[in-house]
Design a protein around this motif. Structure first.
Motif, PDB file in Angstrom:
ATOM      1  N   LEU A  19       0.945  -1.312   0.094  1.00  0.00           N
ATOM      2  CA  LEU A  19      -0.116   0.144  -0.050  1.00  0.00           C
ATOM      3  C   LEU A  19       0.846   1.266   0.026  1.00  0.00           C
ATOM      4  CD1 LEU A  19      -2.879  -1.147   2.537  1.00  0.00           C
ATOM      5  CD2 LEU A  19      -2.804  -0.808  -0.026  1.00  0.00           C
ATOM      6  N   SER A  20       2.030   1.263   0.519  1.00  0.00           N
ATOM      7  CA  SER A  20       2.944   2.369   0.605  1.00  0.00           C
ATOM      8  C   SER A  20       3.473   2.645  -0.647  1.00  0.00           C
ATOM      9  CB  SER A  20       3.782   2.409   1.726  1.00  0.00           C
ATOM     10  OG  SER A  20       4.834   1.853   1.770  1.00  0.00           O
ATOM     11  N   LEU A  21       3.951   1.708  -1.325  1.00  0.00           N
ATOM     12  CA  LEU A  21       4.197   1.699  -2.683  1.00  0.00           C
ATOM     13  C   LEU A  21       3.372   2.406  -3.822  1.00  0.00           C
ATOM     14  CD1 LEU A  21       6.366   1.153  -4.903  1.00  0.00           C
ATOM     15  CD2 LEU A  21       5.678  -1.041  -5.048  1.00  0.00           C
ATOM     16  N   ALA A  22       2.100   1.819  -3.652  1.00  0.00           N
ATOM     17  CA  ALA A  22       1.043   2.266  -4.305  1.00  0.00           C
ATOM     18  C   ALA A  22       0.890   3.724  -4.139  1.00  0.00           C
ATOM     19  CB  ALA A  22      -0.232   1.461  -4.038  1.00  0.00           C
ATOM     20  N   ALA A  23       0.875   4.032  -2.926  1.00  0.00           N
ATOM     21  CA  ALA A  23       0.843   5.622  -2.578  1.00  0.00           C
ATOM     22  C   ALA A  23       1.514   6.385  -3.067  1.00  0.00           C
ATOM     23  CB  ALA A  23       0.630   5.607  -1.056  1.00  0.00           C
ATOM     24  N   ARG A  24       2.858   6.151  -3.154  1.00  0.00           N
ATOM     25  CA  ARG A  24       3.968   6.979  -3.831  1.00  0.00           C
ATOM     26  C   ARG A  24       3.716   6.927  -5.272  1.00  0.00           C
ATOM     27  NH1 ARG A  24       8.801   4.712  -2.549  1.00  0.00           N
ATOM     28  NH2 ARG A  24       7.653   2.854  -1.309  1.00  0.00           N
ATOM     29  N   ILE A  25       3.328   5.857  -6.019  1.00  0.00           N
ATOM     30  CA  ILE A  25       2.994   5.846  -7.444  1.00  0.00           C
ATOM     31  C   ILE A  25       1.942   6.833  -7.802  1.00  0.00           C
ATOM     32  CG2 ILE A  25       2.089   4.258  -9.128  1.00  0.00           C
ATOM     33  CD1 ILE A  25       3.794   1.864  -7.937  1.00  0.00           C
ATOM     34  N   LYS A  26       0.801   6.624  -6.896  1.00  0.00           N
ATOM     35  CA  LYS A  26      -0.368   7.386  -7.264  1.00  0.00           C
ATOM     36  C   LYS A  26      -0.164   8.995  -7.076  1.00  0.00           C
ATOM     37  CE  LYS A  26      -4.763   7.879  -4.900  1.00  0.00           C
ATOM     38  NZ  LYS A  26      -5.819   7.407  -3.910  1.00  0.00           N
ATOM     39  N   GLU A  27       0.920   9.510  -6.065  1.00  0.00           N
ATOM     40  CA  GLU A  27       1.022  10.821  -5.826  1.00  0.00           C
ATOM     41  C   GLU A  27       1.975  11.126  -7.165  1.00  0.00           C
ATOM     42  OE1 GLU A  27       2.405  11.221  -1.504  1.00  0.00           O
ATOM     43  OE2 GLU A  27       3.900  12.332  -2.598  1.00  0.00           O
ATOM     44  N   ASP A  28       2.709  10.321  -7.534  1.00  0.00           N
ATOM     45  CA  ASP A  28       3.859  10.610  -8.550  1.00  0.00           C
ATOM     46  C   ASP A  28       3.060  10.988  -9.836  1.00  0.00           C
ATOM     47  OD1 ASP A  28       6.287  11.483  -9.313  1.00  0.00           O
ATOM     48  OD2 ASP A  28       7.164   9.300  -9.441  1.00  0.00           O
ATOM     49  N   VAL A  29       1.971   9.948 -10.090  1.00  0.00           N
ATOM     50  CA  VAL A  29       1.299  10.151 -11.329  1.00  0.00           C
ATOM     51  C   VAL A  29       0.283  11.534 -11.347  1.00  0.00           C
ATOM     52  CG1 VAL A  29      -0.801   9.024 -12.630  1.00  0.00           C
ATOM     53  CG2 VAL A  29       1.333   7.876 -11.899  1.00  0.00           C
ATOM     54  N   GLN A  30      -0.462  11.870 -10.164  1.00  0.00           N
ATOM     55  CA  GLN A  30      -0.930  12.812 -10.037  1.00  0.00           C
ATOM     56  C   GLN A  30      -0.516  14.298 -10.345  1.00  0.00           C
ATOM     57  OE1 GLN A  30      -3.266  13.365  -6.076  1.00  0.00           O
ATOM     58  NE2 GLN A  30      -4.801  14.631  -7.243  1.00  0.00           N
ATOM     59  N   HIS A  31       1.066  14.288  -9.484  1.00  0.00           N
ATOM     60  CA  HIS A  31       1.819  15.365  -9.814  1.00  0.00           C
ATOM     61  C   HIS A  31       2.229  15.577 -11.258  1.00  0.00           C
ATOM     62  CE1 HIS A  31       4.679  18.059  -8.435  1.00  0.00           C
ATOM     63  NE2 HIS A  31       5.575  17.532  -9.319  1.00  0.00           N
ATOM     64  N   ARG A  32       2.532  14.569 -12.056  1.00  0.00           N
ATOM     65  CA  ARG A  32       2.852  14.852 -13.339  1.00  0.00           C
ATOM     66  C   ARG A  32       1.607  14.824 -14.230  1.00  0.00           C
ATOM     67  NH1 ARG A  32       8.115  12.046 -14.648  1.00  0.00           N
ATOM     68  NH2 ARG A  32       8.661  11.495 -12.502  1.00  0.00           N
ATOM     69  N   PHE A  33       0.718  13.983 -14.142  1.00  0.00           N
ATOM     70  CA  PHE A  33      -0.372  13.999 -15.111  1.00  0.00           C
ATOM     71  C   PHE A  33      -1.607  14.792 -14.491  1.00  0.00           C
ATOM     72  CE2 PHE A  33       2.279  10.427 -16.075  1.00  0.00           C
ATOM     73  CZ  PHE A  33       2.529  10.780 -17.694  1.00  0.00           C
ATOM     74  N   GLY A  34      -1.720  15.300 -13.452  1.00  0.00           N
ATOM     75  CA  GLY A  34      -2.903  15.470 -12.888  1.00  0.00           C
ATOM     76  C   GLY A  34      -4.128  14.578 -12.808  1.00  0.00           C
ATOM     77  N   LEU A  35      -3.752  13.399 -12.990  1.00  0.00           N
ATOM     78  CA  LEU A  35      -4.866  12.311 -12.890  1.00  0.00           C
ATOM     79  C   LEU A  35      -4.666  11.453 -11.538  1.00  0.00           C
ATOM     80  CD1 LEU A  35      -4.590  11.055 -16.450  1.00  0.00           C
ATOM     81  CD2 LEU A  35      -6.330  12.372 -15.643  1.00  0.00           C
TER      82      LEU A  35
END
Ligand SMILES: Cc1cc2nc3c(=O)[nH]c(=O)nc-3n(C[C@H](O)[C@H](O)[C@H](O)COP(=O)(O)OP(=O)(O)OC[C@H]3O[C@@H](n4cnc5c(N)ncnc54)[C@H](O)[C@@H]3O)c2cc1C
Length: 340
Positions: free
Chosen positions: A314-330
């Motif tokens: 879950l913590s790996l997933a949270a970091r991926i999610k944050e990164d994708v949101q930061h880059r793509f706004g999704l």
């Protein structure tokens, strides 16, 4: 009638991520009667209940209190044949892939694109499973579910299930209904769906003219084996995130920055953007951190390299999610259910 209840049961073989956690109690139920016994026992003792099929769409992030009920009911039959179609019915604990193979042996069309999806039939309606352009709702007829609030068995037709992309009423009201058996309407002749790129190419290469669901199923299995890790070898829960849905307007904006962004038009006019591509572009494909990582061939799949806890995933997933949101706004939404 006695029901075997194990205490402090190890859940490692009950989830495809291969996470070791304990269930305070666990009962395998093979019939409606056994299910009722288990639920009555839980009610009398005030135990919370968790229903599990094959555990291939869950992240167990801590010990499960109360009673875990593993659905193991078996049985499948043809209910009705008509000129064009066949209505089948099977019990919730049936293996999905075995059921697909059974329908292919009966020379039926409809489930071929959904070959090799792990788990049980009873869980298939929960997230309206889908692959290669086909979803469960395309062949769904109805199901019986036990309403845990009223204790009654209720029949759901397609409309009552309120299916959407990886969604249904059962996912929105977790714990309320236990799916007992499912009926599917399959076709005796017809067309095949090979419009998803890798499948389209593989079908073309066969040179076949007549639609043959068994060939399509074999191609789907081949493609899936070539890029999805087998949970028996490398723990995983399949696609970890849903593909985000965007409006045409949002897609245009994304395309000006990322012309190659893969997207698929949906019946409602929105577009599905490939979450795997977003994660790969963010640099996560093949990354390993301790016991967990992102699969080297498919960035949408998070894996347990051995000994991981649910929280590591879950913590790996949270970091991926944050990164994708930061880059793509999704905003990526997790697909598996979090338990514990
Ligand atoms: C390698 C891999 C590939 C995958 N590929 C796909 C894919 O292509 N498409 C796709 O859609 N999914 C895919 N998945 C996800 C998963 O296989 C499906 O979601 C499957 O339907 C889950 O079945 P299960 O029996 O393992 O459910 P579980 O993980 O046991 O349960 C999932 C959820 O359903 C609930 N549930 C289970 N059984 C019942 C029941 N009888 N009544 C009520 N609620 C119930 C559980 O409480 C839980 O909330 C993949 C998973 C893996 C590991």
């Amino acid at each position: 009638m006695m029901l075997a209840v194990r205490e402090q049961a190890d859940l490692r073989t009950y989830n495809s991520l291969g996470i070791t956690e304990k269930a305070e109690r666990l009962a395998e139920v093979g019939s409606d009667k056994e299910l009722r016994l288990a639920l009555d026992m839980a009610r009398r003792n005030g135990w919370p209940v968790t229903v599990l099929g094959g555990g291939s769409n869950v992240v167990i992030a801590g010990p499960l209190r109360g009673l875990v009920v593993a659905m193991r009911s078996r049985g499948r039959k043809v209910l009705q044949r008509s000129a064009g179609s066949v209505l089948i019915e099977a019990e919730a604990g049936e293996s999905w892939h075995d059921l697909v193979n059974w329908t292919l042996d009966l020379e039926l069309f409809g489930l071929e694109n959904l070959s090799l999806i792990p788990g049980t039939l009873g869980a298939a309606p929960v997230q309206n499973i889908g692959a290669y352009g086909v979803e469960l709702q395309d062949v769904f007829h109805s199901l019986d579910a036990l309403d845990r609030d009223s204790g009654e068995i209720r029949q759901f037709d397609r409309k009552a299930c309120d299916f959407a992309y990886r969604e249904s009423v059962f996912k929105r009201l977790p714990g309320r209904y236990v799916i007992l058996r499912v009926r599917l309407q399959l076709r005796r002749q017809g067309s095949i769906r090979v419009d998803y790129a890798p499948l389209d190419r593989a079908w073309e290469a066969t040179g076949l003219q007549r639609p043959d669901p068994r060939v399509v199923a074999a191609l789907v299995c081949q493609i899936r084996r070539s890029k999805l890790p087998d949970p028996a070898q490398l723990g995983n829960a399949g696609s970890f995130f849903k593909n985000p849905l965007v409006t045409a307007h949002q897609l245009d904006a994304l395309k000006t920055l990322y012309p190659g962004i893969p997207h698929y038009l949906q019946p409602d006019g929105r577009y599905k953007v490939a979450a795997g591509w977003l994660i790969e572009q963010s640099g996560w494909k093949g990354v390993r951190e301790g016991n967990v990582g992102v699969h080297a061939l498919q960035a949408l799949v998070l894996v347990n390299h051995g000994g991981a806890r649910g929280d590591d995933i879950l913590s790996l997933a949270a970091r991926i999610k944050e990164d994708v949101q930061h880059r793509f706004g999704l905003l990526l939404e997790m697909e598996p259910q979090r338990l514990g």
